[in-house]
Design an enzyme around this catalytic site. Structure first.
Site, mmCIF file in Angstrom:
data_model
loop_
_atom_site.group_PDB
_atom_site.id
_atom_site.type_symbol
_atom_site.label_atom_id
_atom_site.label_comp_id
_atom_site.label_asym_id
_atom_site.label_seq_id
_atom_site.Cartn_x
_atom_site.Cartn_y
_atom_site.Cartn_z
ATOM 1 C CG HIS A 243 6.872 -1.957 2.305
ATOM 2 N ND1 HIS A 243 6.754 -0.821 3.074
ATOM 3 C CD2 HIS A 243 5.643 -2.536 2.316
ATOM 4 C CE1 HIS A 243 5.517 -0.716 3.531
ATOM 5 N NE2 HIS A 243 4.817 -1.744 3.089
ATOM 6 C CG ASP B 283 0.361 -7.349 7.766
ATOM 7 O OD1 ASP B 283 -0.344 -6.625 8.475
ATOM 8 O OD2 ASP B 283 1.387 -6.937 7.184
ATOM 9 C CB SER C 112 2.867 2.319 6.231
ATOM 10 O OG SER C 112 3.510 1.486 5.287
ATOM 11 C CG MET D 74 -1.891 -1.207 1.194
ATOM 12 S SD MET D 74 -3.380 -0.977 2.186
ATOM 13 C CE MET D 74 -2.694 -0.745 3.810
ATOM 14 N N GLY D 75 2.155 1.093 -0.315
ATOM 15 C CA GLY D 75 3.043 2.257 -0.399
ATOM 16 C C GLY D 75 3.508 2.720 0.971
HETATM 17 P P1 AMP Z 1 1.344 -2.950 3.497
HETATM 18 O O1 AMP Z 1 1.947 -1.919 2.612
HETATM 19 O O2 AMP Z 1 1.284 -2.570 4.933
HETATM 20 O O3 AMP Z 1 0.051 -3.505 2.953
HETATM 21 O O4 AMP Z 1 2.350 -4.171 3.472
HETATM 22 C C1 AMP Z 1 2.763 -4.754 2.266
HETATM 23 C C2 AMP Z 1 3.533 -6.005 2.569
HETATM 24 O O5 AMP Z 1 4.651 -5.695 3.379
HETATM 25 C C3 AMP Z 1 2.713 -7.041 3.359
HETATM 26 O O6 AMP Z 1 3.002 -8.332 2.849
HETATM 27 C C4 AMP Z 1 3.223 -6.867 4.759
HETATM 28 O O7 AMP Z 1 3.098 -8.026 5.555
HETATM 29 C C5 AMP Z 1 4.671 -6.546 4.496
HETATM 30 N N1 AMP Z 1 5.280 -5.871 5.644
HETATM 31 C C6 AMP Z 1 4.835 -4.757 6.280
HETATM 32 N N2 AMP Z 1 5.625 -4.458 7.321
HETATM 33 C C7 AMP Z 1 6.608 -5.394 7.350
HETATM 34 C C8 AMP Z 1 7.738 -5.640 8.193
HETATM 35 N N3 AMP Z 1 8.019 -4.846 9.223
HETATM 36 N N4 AMP Z 1 8.521 -6.702 7.905
HETATM 37 C C9 AMP Z 1 8.235 -7.518 6.868
HETATM 38 N N5 AMP Z 1 7.185 -7.342 6.037
HETATM 39 C C10 AMP Z 1 6.389 -6.301 6.269
#
Ligand code: AMP
Length: 272
Positions: free
Chosen positions: A37, A150, A189, A30-31
């Site tokens: 990420h 997640d 984020s 989601m940026g």
């Molecule tokens: P999001 O942008 O929050 O939807 O996350 C995108 C992807 O990044 C998802 O697969 C999350 O589980 C992963 N992600 C977010 N935070 C972390 C983190 N601290 N360590 C590893 N993966 C992450």
């Protein structure tokens, strides 16, 4: 690196890469990209020779009282980070690009969609699975990388793919470790929302989870009292159901709670 928004352009680029014999690895986000990420992108690069990252804040997975409007968005900064590590395509579509026929829910998370995160965020997982399925249809990846941060989301995506009857051919889901700040705070984020004092409070989360050996009560006691707890629980990673006292093996200690107005998640894989 190409930055595109239209599904048609994406299809052309993907089919061109395939004609050149490339395998495709996909990282949906989601940026508001952070090092968590970036670690997913590094894993994607090791898995395949053509890497697609999507940046899309999916309205379907936010409910009316959540932070969809104020969710951090910064395509320029994100694109610079992705270009620097050698991503091939950034897919940054509009809602219309993703849902040209209307944003109806097409995927249902079932009972696990109503527990833990799903109990606090009704319909969140149906919306999340719907966009992931749609993105898989568009990108047709060989590999897709998701963070263990997640955990319930990852469980549901793995199950959706397993039960999809090869809708996405031989798509393999890769689970990536949680990336943390030096303090142990899991990167997110949403950490951008935290004030300095809230950050200190949030830093107690990972410290507390590490107390699991002395019991869940000890974990709760170690959390900063300013945290409004949604849940701390031990689940079986194969079912995402709470385990009982007779359980032995690999379990997942999951946490969610609020610091100020910011909801934070964390988890720890443990052996009982
Ligand atoms: P999001 O942008 O929050 O939807 O996350 C995108 C992807 O990044 C998802 O697969 C999350 O589980 C992963 N992600 C977010 N935070 C972390 C983190 N601290 N360590 C590893 N993966 C992450």
């Amino acid at each position: 690196m190409q930055i595109i928004s239209s599904a048609e352009d994406l299809a052309k680029i993907i089919s061109n890469a395939r004609q050149h014999g490339k395998q495709i690895a996909f990282v949906p986000t989601m940026g508001a990209l952070h090092d968590g990420h970036i670690s997913l992108v590094e894993i994607a690069k090791q898995s395949a020779d053509f890497v697609v990252v999507s940046i899309f804040v999916n309205p379907l997975q936010f409910s009316a009282n959540e932070d969809f409007d104020k969710y951090p968005r910064n395509l320029q900064a994100d694109a610079e980070k992705l270009a620097a590590i050698g991503v091939d395509v950034v897919f940054a579509p509009t809602v219309q690009d993703v849902y040209p026929n209307g944003d109806a829910i097409t995927q249902h998370a079932g009972p696990v969609g109503n527990t833990f995160e799903g109990a606090v965020r009704p319909e969140h997982f149906d919306g999340m699975l719907t966009v992931v399925a749609r993105l898989f249809d568009l990108v047709q990846p060989d590999f897709a990388v998701f963070g263990k941060k997640d955990a319930q989301q990852l469980f549901l995506i793995q199950r959706m793919v397993r039960e999809s009857n090869h809708r996405w051919n031989d798509l393999k889901i890769i689970a990536a470790p949680i990336i943390r700040e030096q303090s142990g705070l899991a990167m997110s984020s949403r950490n951008k929302y935290l004030s300095q004092s809230e950050r200190t409070i949030a830093e107690s989360i990972n410290v507390a989870l590490k107390q699991w050996q002395t019991g869940i009560a000890a974990v709760k006691a170690k959390l900063d009292p300013a945290i409004r707890l949604d849940y701390v629980a031990l689940v079986d990673p194969n079912t995402f159901e709470e385990i009982d006292d007779s359980f032995k093996g690999q379990a997942l200690l999951i946490f969610a709670g609020r610091v100020g107005n910011t909801r934070l998640l964390d988890n720890l894989s443990i052996t009982i």
